[in-house]
Design an enzyme around this catalytic site. Structure first.
Site, PDB file in Angstrom:
ATOM      1  N   HIS A   1     -13.845   4.607 -16.458  1.00 19.35           N
ATOM      2  CA  HIS A   1     -15.214   4.574 -15.940  1.00 19.35           C
ATOM      3  C   HIS A   1     -15.625   5.892 -15.276  1.00 19.35           C
ATOM      4  CE1 HIS A   1     -13.439   3.487 -12.035  1.00 19.35           C
ATOM      5  NE2 HIS A   1     -14.583   3.831 -11.489  1.00 19.35           N
TER       6      HIS A   1
ATOM      7  N   GLU B   1      -9.749   7.959  -1.026  1.00 17.62           N
ATOM      8  CA  GLU B   1     -10.498   6.704  -0.836  1.00 17.62           C
ATOM      9  C   GLU B   1     -10.168   6.134   0.542  1.00 17.62           C
ATOM     10  OE1 GLU B   1     -11.020   4.283  -4.691  1.00 17.62           O
ATOM     11  OE2 GLU B   1      -8.935   4.852  -4.677  1.00 17.62           O
TER      12      GLU B   1
ATOM     13  N   LYS C   1      -5.120   5.827  -1.174  1.00 18.41           N
ATOM     14  CA  LYS C   1      -5.813   4.735  -0.477  1.00 18.41           C
ATOM     15  C   LYS C   1      -5.695   4.923   1.029  1.00 18.41           C
ATOM     16  CE  LYS C   1      -6.499   2.299  -4.280  1.00 18.41           C
ATOM     17  NZ  LYS C   1      -7.780   2.438  -4.962  1.00 18.41           N
TER      18      LYS C   1
ATOM     19  N   LYS D   1      -7.789   0.100 -18.548  1.00 20.62           N
ATOM     20  CA  LYS D   1      -6.509   0.710 -18.195  1.00 20.62           C
ATOM     21  C   LYS D   1      -5.669  -0.275 -17.375  1.00 20.62           C
ATOM     22  CE  LYS D   1      -7.893   1.738 -13.873  1.00 20.62           C
ATOM     23  NZ  LYS D   1      -7.496   1.867 -12.642  1.00 20.62           N
TER      24      LYS D   1
ATOM     25  N   LYS E   1     -19.546   8.155 -15.295  1.00 19.56           N
ATOM     26  CA  LYS E   1     -20.339   8.558 -14.127  1.00 19.56           C
ATOM     27  C   LYS E   1     -21.251   9.706 -14.530  1.00 19.56           C
ATOM     28  CE  LYS E   1     -16.764   7.337 -10.710  1.00 19.56           C
ATOM     29  NZ  LYS E   1     -17.348   6.407  -9.774  1.00 19.56           N
TER      30      LYS E   1
ATOM     31  N   ASP F   1      -2.660   4.437 -11.610  1.00 22.21           N
ATOM     32  CA  ASP F   1      -3.985   3.829 -11.391  1.00 22.21           C
ATOM     33  C   ASP F   1      -5.101   4.874 -11.467  1.00 22.21           C
ATOM     34  OD1 ASP F   1      -5.884   1.862 -10.650  1.00 22.21           O
ATOM     35  OD2 ASP F   1      -5.732   2.429  -8.538  1.00 22.21           O
TER      36      ASP F   1
ATOM     37  N   HIS G   1      -8.256   8.470 -14.579  1.00 21.27           N
ATOM     38  CA  HIS G   1      -9.474   9.158 -14.167  1.00 21.27           C
ATOM     39  C   HIS G   1      -9.332  10.666 -13.922  1.00 21.27           C
ATOM     40  CE1 HIS G   1     -10.552   5.083 -13.875  1.00 21.27           C
ATOM     41  NE2 HIS G   1     -10.143   4.855 -12.645  1.00 21.27           N
TER      42      HIS G   1
HETATM   43  C1  BG6 Z   1     -10.330   2.075 -10.299  1.00 25.17           C
HETATM   44  C2  BG6 Z   1      -9.015   1.991  -9.592  1.00 25.17           C
HETATM   45  O1  BG6 Z   1     -10.135   2.321 -11.662  1.00 25.17           O
HETATM   46  O2  BG6 Z   1     -11.109   3.111  -9.736  1.00 25.17           O
HETATM   47  C3  BG6 Z   1      -9.252   1.708  -8.133  1.00 25.17           C
HETATM   48  O3  BG6 Z   1      -8.226   0.939 -10.152  1.00 25.17           O
HETATM   49  C4  BG6 Z   1     -10.181   2.752  -7.541  1.00 25.17           C
HETATM   50  O4  BG6 Z   1      -8.006   1.685  -7.420  1.00 25.17           O
HETATM   51  C5  BG6 Z   1     -11.446   2.883  -8.386  1.00 25.17           C
HETATM   52  O5  BG6 Z   1     -10.515   2.355  -6.228  1.00 25.17           O
HETATM   53  C6  BG6 Z   1     -12.316   4.028  -7.922  1.00 25.17           C
HETATM   54  O6  BG6 Z   1     -13.491   4.004  -8.661  1.00 25.17           O
HETATM   55  P1  BG6 Z   1     -14.895   4.390  -8.006  1.00 25.17           P
HETATM   56  O7  BG6 Z   1     -15.879   4.352  -9.118  1.00 25.17           O
HETATM   57  O8  BG6 Z   1     -15.146   3.354  -6.957  1.00 25.17           O
HETATM   58  O9  BG6 Z   1     -14.673   5.739  -7.433  1.00 25.17           O
END
Ligand code: BG6
Length: 487
Positions: free
Chosen positions: A181, A219, A329, A151, A185, A238, A243
């Site tokens: 991704h 996060e 963030k 992405k 999970k 993002d 996601h």
């Molecule tokens: C990524 C984003 O795809 O996913 C990041 O670009 C984000 O900004 C991350 O921090 C979070 O993934 P995970 O698996 O660490 O929760």
């Protein structure tokens, strides 16, 4: 090391061409993931060709890969396993052009035998993806191949359609694996198991019993070295379009006719088709104080580092049930939860002050961390005289099963699936384009960003967005920790 059952590996040996081989994602996830799959014996015939702008040779790439494993591999098991893995690595700088790349792939294929397949992993920024696709075409590496795309898949509807059209000029849709991704999970897949393998919950998985849903992924991380990418992307593109919406689809979809890629994609796409357009009035964009002073960030940047929004799925199952999504963030905690709030009982005979309803509705909560957890909270009687109610919970933690070591990291799982040609956990062009379509009102008139202090839960107005409900995070009570006495 995870015990991976025999027979789950790909049918054919694999020549992996890894674009962006020296980048952040390759070092953090892809090289450690490939090392794990290869040292666990799942991909015995596999050679990896790193490609990037950096002027390295194969030995230089091996040194970089070794450094990446030392820093990021979660399962330390180097020694002989590393020597065998290092043997499989090769490298071509982009400057070597199509002929250099073709020669390296041919070298790998001589080792692997005539029936091998190619897996091209494009771990590159969006503007470099199409040049990589053209390079692969020029090098004659399209046949017998699958391609994994990262992405963002476009930045709006027009760019996504353009990207897909240009991609389809070279690769057919069944060769393309758009990776998200979060879907790799383990707990995300567990949503499907939980919903469709049990008779208990599916009957109440609808508007008659569910009051609202929260998908909350705060996060604590900042930008790291990704300012360039993030400035042009922001939290909505993002995290949400990819996601969070994908997780929402697993949570909300109808039972697929089979646990196979086409029926699952079809049900997910139906959820996306039923989503109402995202209206700016239902969105809060935030930016943490100090973001504009960071290196690589425009001092007047309007990029959101936080987003919370309400969305609706206007179908028979979900009409009238709000879905609240939040991510950002530099927030107070790092969590990834789905929280499902059930409707309150129609009438309460419990006396005033008994505590019923005082701690919010009863909830089902999924924690999407790799060490997944699930909790069902409900009101129960506090022991002793009278009728006082407390919030209690049934909790499940993967840690308690002793199987936590068998969890495959999300990228490992998805790389393996792509090698096997299994699209189940990947997104389709149709799904992505629909998500950009529902995003049009927001992208055309984004509300102004509101500042929030780092370490908080976002701008103050997040509470109005969910009122009369409340955000589930921060949890009033922590997850139970079996190792802690009295919990
Ligand atoms: C990524 C984003 O795809 O996913 C990041 O670009 C984000 O900004 C991350 O921090 C979070 O993934 P995970 O698996 O660490 O929760």
């Amino acid at each position: 090391m995870a015990k991976i059952p025999p027979g789950v590996g790909p049918k054919y040996p694999q020549a992996v061409v890894l674009f962006g081989a020296t980048g952040d994602l390759a070092r953090r996830k892809l090289l450690p993931g490939l090392f794990h799959l290869s040292s666990a014996g799942v991909i015995p015939g596999c050679r990896i060709i790193g490609v990037s702008l950096d002027d390295l040779d194969a030995d230089g790439f091996r040194t970089l890969a070794r450094g990446a494993l030392d820093q990021f591999a979660t399962r330390k098991n180097h020694g002989a396993a590393w020597d065998a893995f290092a043997e499989t690595l090769d490298y071509v700088p982009l400057a070597a052009g199509a002929s250099g790349l073709k020669a390296a792939v041919e070298r790998a294929e001589q080792e692997l035998g005539a029936n091998c397949r190619r897996l091209h992993y494009l771990s590159v920024p969006p503007n470099a993806a199409l040049s990589a696709v053209r390079l692969l075409d020029e090098a004659g590496l399209v046949e017998r191949s699958q391609i994994i795309m990262e992405k963002p898949f476009g930045t709006d509807l027009a760019s996504a359609v353009r990207l897909n059209t240009e991609l389809h000029e070279v690769f057919s849709e069944d060769q393309i694996f758009r990776i998200d991704h979060f879907l790799g999970k383990e707990p995300a897949q567990n949503i499907l198991a939980f919903r469709f393998a049990n008779g208990l919950f599916e009957p109440i998985w609808n508007r008659n019993f569910i009051d609202h849903v929260q998908i909350d992924v705060p996060e604590t991380l900042g930008l790291g070295s990704r300012a360039g990418f993030y400035e042009a992307t922001g939290a909505f593109r993002d995290m949400v379009v990819t996601h969070l919406f994908q997780i929402l689809a697993f949570m909300a979809m109808e039972p697929p006719t089979a646990l196979e890629p086409a029926p699952i994609s079809e049900e997910k796409n139906k959820v996306f088709r039923s989503m109402l357009p995202i209206e700016p009035k239902d969105v809060i964009r935030g930016q943490y104080t100090g973001y504009r002073a960071e290196e690589g960030v425009d001092p007047e940047s309007d990029t959101e580092t936080f987003i919370a929004l309400k969305c609706s799925i206007d179908n028979w199952r979900w009409a009238g049930v709000p879905f609240f999504l939040r991510t950002g963030k530099r927030l107070a905690e790092g969590q990834r939860i789905i929280s499902i709030a059930f409707r309150e009982p129609p009438k309460s005979m419990f006396p005033v002050g008994s505590g019923v309803g005082a701690q919010g509705p009863d909830h089902l909560t999924f924690d999407l961390a790799d060490a997944s957890k699930m909790s069902l909270s409900f009101y129960g009687k506090r022991p002793g005289p009278g009728m006082r109610l407390d919030k209690l919970s049934l909790q499940f933690a993967m840690h308690d099963t002793g199987l936590i070591g068998d969890v495959l990291e999300a990228y490992e799982r998805l790389i393996l699936d792509a090698m096997r040609g299994d699209h189940t956990l990947f997104t389709t062009a149709e799904g992505i384009e629909r998500l950009w379509e529902v995003s049009i009102p927001l992208l055309e008139a984004p509300p102004p960003v509101r500042l929030y202090p780092p370490g908080s839960w976002g701008p103050k107005s997040i509470h109005q967005l969910v009122a009369p409900h409340a955000w589930r995070l921060p949890f009033e009570r922590e997850w139970r920790d079996p190792n802690r006495a009295g919990s």
